[in-house]
Design a protein around this motif. Structure first.
Motif, PDB file in Angstrom:
ATOM      1  N   MET A 394       0.863  -1.193   0.000  1.00 41.10           N
ATOM      2  CA  MET A 394       0.000   0.000   0.000  1.00 41.10           C
ATOM      3  C   MET A 394       0.887   1.227   0.000  1.00 41.10           C
ATOM      4  SD  MET A 394      -2.825  -1.012   2.749  1.00 41.10           S
ATOM      5  CE  MET A 394      -4.367  -1.494   2.062  1.00 41.10           C
ATOM      6  N   PHE A 395       0.481   2.242  -0.749  1.00 39.29           N
ATOM      7  CA  PHE A 395       1.325   3.425  -0.891  1.00 39.29           C
ATOM      8  C   PHE A 395       0.495   4.688  -0.756  1.00 39.29           C
ATOM      9  CE2 PHE A 395       2.982  -0.058  -3.357  1.00 39.29           C
ATOM     10  CZ  PHE A 395       4.329  -0.064  -3.055  1.00 39.29           C
ATOM     11  N   LYS A 396       1.087   5.715  -0.116  1.00 39.43           N
ATOM     12  CA  LYS A 396       0.447   7.029  -0.094  1.00 39.43           C
ATOM     13  C   LYS A 396       1.537   8.096  -0.103  1.00 39.43           C
ATOM     14  CE  LYS A 396      -3.813   5.720   2.155  1.00 39.43           C
ATOM     15  NZ  LYS A 396      -4.697   5.762   3.308  1.00 39.43           N
ATOM     16  N   TYR A 397       1.210   9.231  -0.699  1.00 39.86           N
ATOM     17  CA  TYR A 397       2.095  10.390  -0.562  1.00 39.86           C
ATOM     18  C   TYR A 397       1.909  10.923   0.847  1.00 39.86           C
ATOM     19  CZ  TYR A 397       2.965  10.971  -5.614  1.00 39.86           C
ATOM     20  OH  TYR A 397       3.370  10.813  -6.907  1.00 39.86           O
ATOM     21  N   ILE A 398       2.992  11.345   1.494  1.00 42.17           N
ATOM     22  CA  ILE A 398       2.849  11.975   2.812  1.00 42.17           C
ATOM     23  C   ILE A 398       3.108  13.470   2.617  1.00 42.17           C
ATOM     24  CG2 ILE A 398       5.261  11.449   3.473  1.00 42.17           C
ATOM     25  CD1 ILE A 398       4.173  11.201   6.389  1.00 42.17           C
ATOM     26  N   GLU A 399       2.175  14.301   3.073  1.00 46.05           N
ATOM     27  CA  GLU A 399       2.299  15.747   2.902  1.00 46.05           C
ATOM     28  C   GLU A 399       2.289  16.431   4.260  1.00 46.05           C
ATOM     29  OE1 GLU A 399       2.977  17.236   0.190  1.00 46.05           O
ATOM     30  OE2 GLU A 399       2.714  15.530  -1.158  1.00 46.05           O
ATOM     31  N   ASN A 400       3.068  17.491   4.361  1.00 48.14           N
ATOM     32  CA  ASN A 400       3.158  18.243   5.610  1.00 48.14           C
ATOM     33  C   ASN A 400       1.988  19.236   5.681  1.00 48.14           C
ATOM     34  OD1 ASN A 400       3.946  19.590   7.832  1.00 48.14           O
ATOM     35  ND2 ASN A 400       5.939  20.244   7.048  1.00 48.14           N
ATOM     36  N   THR A 401       1.210  19.207   6.785  1.00 52.83           N
ATOM     37  CA  THR A 401       0.099  20.161   6.867  1.00 52.83           C
ATOM     38  C   THR A 401       0.501  21.432   7.619  1.00 52.83           C
ATOM     39  OG1 THR A 401      -0.661  18.681   8.593  1.00 52.83           O
ATOM     40  CG2 THR A 401      -1.970  18.751   6.624  1.00 52.83           C
ATOM     41  N   ASP A 402       1.650  21.392   8.298  1.00 51.21           N
ATOM     42  CA  ASP A 402       2.071  22.565   9.056  1.00 51.21           C
ATOM     43  C   ASP A 402       3.517  22.908   8.700  1.00 51.21           C
ATOM     44  OD1 ASP A 402       2.836  24.458  10.856  1.00 51.21           O
ATOM     45  OD2 ASP A 402       2.228  23.350  12.649  1.00 51.21           O
ATOM     46  N   PRO A 403       3.714  23.846   7.753  1.00 52.57           N
ATOM     47  CA  PRO A 403       5.070  24.150   7.256  1.00 52.57           C
ATOM     48  C   PRO A 403       6.022  24.568   8.377  1.00 52.57           C
ATOM     49  CG  PRO A 403       3.406  25.229   5.899  1.00 52.57           C
ATOM     50  CD  PRO A 403       2.684  24.658   7.069  1.00 52.57           C
ATOM     51  N   MET A 404       5.479  25.090   9.500  1.00 46.98           N
ATOM     52  CA  MET A 404       6.360  25.503  10.608  1.00 46.98           C
ATOM     53  C   MET A 404       7.020  24.272  11.258  1.00 46.98           C
ATOM     54  SD  MET A 404       6.005  28.731  10.638  1.00 46.98           S
ATOM     55  CE  MET A 404       6.686  29.269  12.202  1.00 46.98           C
ATOM     56  N   LYS A 405       6.418  23.110  11.056  1.00 45.23           N
ATOM     57  CA  LYS A 405       6.924  21.916  11.748  1.00 45.23           C
ATOM     58  C   LYS A 405       7.666  20.956  10.819  1.00 45.23           C
ATOM     59  CE  LYS A 405       5.232  22.703  15.905  1.00 45.23           C
ATOM     60  NZ  LYS A 405       4.110  22.058  16.536  1.00 45.23           N
ATOM     61  N   THR A 406       8.209  21.493   9.742  1.00 45.23           N
ATOM     62  CA  THR A 406       8.873  20.627   8.756  1.00 45.23           C
ATOM     63  C   THR A 406       9.987  19.795   9.389  1.00 45.23           C
ATOM     64  OG1 THR A 406       8.412  22.304   7.125  1.00 45.23           O
ATOM     65  CG2 THR A 406      10.005  20.630   6.492  1.00 45.23           C
ATOM     66  N   LYS A 407      10.763  20.455  10.280  1.00 38.60           N
ATOM     67  CA  LYS A 407      11.894  19.761  10.892  1.00 38.60           C
ATOM     68  C   LYS A 407      11.408  18.565  11.728  1.00 38.60           C
ATOM     69  CE  LYS A 407      15.716  21.154  13.599  1.00 38.60           C
ATOM     70  NZ  LYS A 407      16.248  22.201  14.451  1.00 38.60           N
ATOM     71  N   GLN A 408      10.351  18.841  12.539  1.00 34.90           N
ATOM     72  CA  GLN A 408       9.815  17.773  13.393  1.00 34.90           C
ATOM     73  C   GLN A 408       9.282  16.616  12.539  1.00 34.90           C
ATOM     74  OE1 GLN A 408       9.568  20.949  13.830  1.00 34.90           O
ATOM     75  NE2 GLN A 408       8.959  21.560  15.889  1.00 34.90           N
ATOM     76  N   LEU A 409       8.602  16.978  11.435  1.00 35.44           N
ATOM     77  CA  LEU A 409       8.018  15.944  10.577  1.00 35.44           C
ATOM     78  C   LEU A 409       9.130  15.068   9.986  1.00 35.44           C
ATOM     79  CD1 LEU A 409       5.290  14.964   9.203  1.00 35.44           C
ATOM     80  CD2 LEU A 409       6.122  16.155   7.197  1.00 35.44           C
ATOM     81  N   ASN A 410      10.168  15.729   9.481  1.00 40.60           N
ATOM     82  CA  ASN A 410      11.250  14.954   8.867  1.00 40.60           C
ATOM     83  C   ASN A 410      11.940  14.049   9.879  1.00 40.60           C
ATOM     84  OD1 ASN A 410      10.681  16.034   6.418  1.00 40.60           O
ATOM     85  ND2 ASN A 410      12.246  17.636   6.505  1.00 40.60           N
ATOM     86  N   LYS A 411      12.140  14.583  11.094  1.00 43.16           N
ATOM     87  CA  LYS A 411      12.779  13.762  12.124  1.00 43.16           C
ATOM     88  C   LYS A 411      11.891  12.569  12.489  1.00 43.16           C
ATOM     89  CE  LYS A 411      14.973  13.520  16.504  1.00 43.16           C
ATOM     90  NZ  LYS A 411      15.259  13.980  17.817  1.00 43.16           N
ATOM     91  N   GLY A 412      10.592  12.860  12.610  1.00 42.60           N
ATOM     92  CA  GLY A 412       9.638  11.804  12.956  1.00 42.60           C
ATOM     93  C   GLY A 412       9.606  10.717  11.899  1.00 42.60           C
ATOM     94  N   ILE A 413       9.537  11.143  10.635  1.00 41.91           N
ATOM     95  CA  ILE A 413       9.493  10.149   9.555  1.00 41.91           C
ATOM     96  C   ILE A 413      10.763   9.297   9.602  1.00 41.91           C
ATOM     97  CG2 ILE A 413       9.564   9.820   7.041  1.00 41.91           C
ATOM     98  CD1 ILE A 413       7.814  12.307   6.761  1.00 41.91           C
ATOM     99  N   GLU A 414      11.899   9.966   9.789  1.00 36.88           N
ATOM    100  CA  GLU A 414      13.166   9.235   9.780  1.00 36.88           C
ATOM    101  C   GLU A 414      13.224   8.193  10.898  1.00 36.88           C
ATOM    102  OE1 GLU A 414      17.806  10.346  10.261  1.00 36.88           O
ATOM    103  OE2 GLU A 414      16.598  11.716   9.061  1.00 36.88           O
ATOM    104  N   GLN A 415      12.814   8.609  12.115  1.00 36.06           N
ATOM    105  CA  GLN A 415      12.882   7.661  13.231  1.00 36.06           C
ATOM    106  C   GLN A 415      11.894   6.509  13.060  1.00 36.06           C
ATOM    107  OE1 GLN A 415      12.770   9.512  17.109  1.00 36.06           O
ATOM    108  NE2 GLN A 415      14.881  10.172  16.910  1.00 36.06           N
ATOM    109  N   LEU A 416      10.692   6.831  12.584  1.00 31.05           N
ATOM    110  CA  LEU A 416       9.713   5.755  12.414  1.00 31.05           C
ATOM    111  C   LEU A 416      10.140   4.794  11.298  1.00 31.05           C
ATOM    112  CD1 LEU A 416       6.335   7.674  12.900  1.00 31.05           C
ATOM    113  CD2 LEU A 416       7.516   6.211  14.516  1.00 31.05           C
ATOM    114  N   MET A 417      10.788   5.300  10.273  1.00 29.80           N
ATOM    115  CA  MET A 417      11.272   4.420   9.203  1.00 29.80           C
ATOM    116  C   MET A 417      12.417   3.536   9.721  1.00 29.80           C
ATOM    117  SD  MET A 417       9.239   5.075   6.786  1.00 29.80           S
ATOM    118  CE  MET A 417       7.964   5.915   7.695  1.00 29.80           C
ATOM    119  N   ASP A 418      13.252   4.108  10.625  1.00 32.13           N
ATOM    120  CA  ASP A 418      14.324   3.311  11.238  1.00 32.13           C
ATOM    121  C   ASP A 418      13.743   2.112  11.964  1.00 32.13           C
ATOM    122  OD1 ASP A 418      16.646   4.531  10.505  1.00 32.13           O
ATOM    123  OD2 ASP A 418      16.653   5.959  12.171  1.00 32.13           O
ATOM    124  N   GLU A 419      12.568   2.309  12.555  1.00 31.71           N
ATOM    125  CA  GLU A 419      11.924   1.215  13.280  1.00 31.71           C
ATOM    126  C   GLU A 419      11.469   0.129  12.342  1.00 31.71           C
ATOM    127  OE1 GLU A 419       8.618   1.843  15.853  1.00 31.71           O
ATOM    128  OE2 GLU A 419       9.456   3.683  16.591  1.00 31.71           O
TER     129      GLU A 419
END
Length: 526
Positions: A394-419
């Motif tokens: 299953m595939f989906k595009y992931i889009e940021n809804t809050d541009p102010m939180k780009t850093k947090q989103l990228n860090k979150g995605i990275e850590q969850l993908m590491d898992e």
């Protein structure tokens, strides 16, 4: 080094697997109860009792009553040190479970007496078969109406493709359930429905003892004797070696919720289950009794402690002794690391450990140094194998809804993908991030955890894809030609490897026919 051998021989590291709702988490809890590791069982399903199951500690698990991440729990039982890996039963998290199976020496499968063998159980059994992992089966929920025990045995054999041998036998079922006769130890256990206390045992010499008639009544006692005679006639005697070779699965009956039949299972398990075995590395087989330490990361978990933004890498010790503050070589990075606060787990409760032996699971604080499959040794270059990522469905595009939180989103995605919760692909055509998972539920889990653990909001956008396959070729020109022709469907994974995103089975088939020099892979291990 007598003590190393002693420590290895008393270790039992196993996973409990089942279809969702067969009672796996409940069984895990009851085993912990006998190990004195917890003192009151938390009712997982009941919302009245706010104490949820010890092994389900992620917020989303508490809300849904399902386990989504593998928990690790260690405790002592008699002379044995037991390490249980509780796995998610829900098929959307199958990948986590497959990986966990690489870190255990044996498996207990839980089957619901009413539902019998379900699809997810079959898939997990295939993984056990691939790895020749010994299996014990626990038929659960005998206090409810269900199938005839003989029918269950036949179903287990045909569905799981393994011979079975009952080592305990139920006396009646559902409302008339009176207890279990322990074939392995010739004992009779009488059933009293009670979630907190352990059942009484009637001491008998054999099944013809008149005490049996007194305990369960003449009719049920006669039926039990007939059943046992039939079992002795149909099934060969139980042979531990056949079980260790993964040729025969012993079967126990009970009711985990009522703590019934669990102790019999545990007592037999610690006696017959294998202690840690050799682990196959690409270079050689690694024996647990070797003097030097080696181990591999089979799972990474972000935010085990909501107060500290950190990941934990779960390392299975394969050989030697892991010591705190010793220098170990991280093979992939080629550098020496030392760990001042390695932890051992009792669900969410962590204790710092000074040493760990083969079969133990150690948690190492991780700030991005580890990936799943990484090896640690005292210097020897070893690569433990068999930790694949499967091609997502299953595939989906992931889009940021809050541009102010780009850093947090990228860090979150990275850590969850590491898992290893899901996989990230970057589309080379438009630069958008695509998340691929094995099941729908993972998208909800990712969205929930990004918001609650990283304060980042994301939304999903649909993308129509059939499969992601890793591609490679010895012919550079052929590879370039393929990438040019398919440039809208090319992506890179986190390792920077080429991935072809096929939007239908037909397109994939055509690509394989048109480009014979390209190899298409459906797991990341090639």
């Amino acid at each position: 080094m007598a003590s190393l051998t002693t420590e290895i021989n008393r270790r039992r590291t196993f996973a409990i697997i089942s279809h969702p709702d067969a009672g796996k988490t409940t069984l895990t809890e009851k085993l912990l109860l006998f190990g004195g590791a917890i003192h009151v069982a938390g009712a997982v399903k009941s919302n009245k009792i706010k104490k949820t199951a010890t092994s389900d500690w992620m917020e989303i698990e508490k809300q849904r009553g399902i386990s989504v991440a593998t928990s690790v729990m260690g405790f002592n039982y008699g002379d044995y040190k037991i390490n249980i890996l509780d796995t998610p039963g829900h098929q959307d998290f199958a990948e986590d479970t497959y990986r966990t199976l690489t870190a255990v020496d044996s498996v207990i499968i839980v089957v619901d007496v009413a539902k019998g063998v379900e699809q997810q159980t079959r898939k997990l059994m295939e993984v056990c078969r691939m790895r020749n992992t010994p299996v014990i089966i626990f038929v659960n929920k005998l206090d409810r109406e269900g199938k005839d025990p003989f029918d269950i045995l036949d179903e287990l054999e045909s569905e799981l493709k393994i011979k079975v041998r009952p080592l305990s036998w139920p006396i009646n079922i559902g409302a008339r359930f009176k207890g279990v006769y322990n074939i392995y130890e010739h004992g009779l256990d009488l059933f009293t429905p009670d979630k907190q206390k352990v059942t009484e045992r009637v001491e008998i010499k054999d099944v013809n003892d008149p005490a049996v008639d007194e305990a369960v009544g003449k009719a049920d006692a006669d039926k039990l004797r007939e059943d046992l005679e039939l079992i002795e006639g149909v099934y060969p005697d139980f042979n531990v070696l056949d079980y260790l070779d993964a040729k025969v699965a012993p079967v126990f009956f009970g009711s985990a919720l009522n703590t019934f039949g669990v102790k019999e299972l545990l007592d037999c398990f610690v006696r017959i289950a294998p202690c840690p075995r050799p682990t196959q590395a690409e270079e050689r087989a690694v024996e647990p009794g070797e003097d030097t330490f080696s181990g591999f990361v089979f799972k990474i978990h972000a935010n085990m402690d909501p107060n500290h933004r950190s990941c934990i890498a779960f390392v299975k010790v394969c050989s030697g002794v892991f010591r705190r503050n010793a220098n170990y070589k991280h093979i992939r990075l080629g550098k020496m690391l030392k760990f001042s606060s390695p932890t051992a787990f009792m669900a969410q409760k962590k204790d710092i450990v000074d040493e760990a032996y083969p079969g133990d699971i150690v948690g190492l604080p991780d700030n991005g140094t580890f990936k799943i499959g990484d090896t640690l040794t005292e210097g020897e270059d070893l690569h433990f194998k068999g930790l694949p990522s499967f091609s997502p469905e299953m595939f989906k595009y992931i889009e940021n809804t809050d541009p102010m939180k780009t850093k947090q989103l990228n860090k979150g995605i990275e850590q969850l993908m590491d898992e290893g919760v899901a996989q990230l692909f970057i589309n080379q055509f438009n630069g958008r991030k695509i998340i691929g998972t094995v099941g729908q539920l993972q998208f909800e889990v990712i969205q929930y955890r990004l918001l609650h653990e990283y304060g980042a909001q994301c939304r999903w956008e649909p993308i129509h894809l059939y499969k992601a396959c890793w591609i490679e070729s010895d012919d550079e020109e052929a590879l370039e030609a393929f990438k040019k022709r398919k440039h809208q469907f090319m992506a890179l994974d986190r390792e920077g490897r080429d991935v072809f995103l096929a939007d239908s089975g037909y397109v994939l088939q055509m690509a394989q026919t048109d480009f014979p020099k390209i190899r298409f892979h459906f797991t990341s291990e090639f």
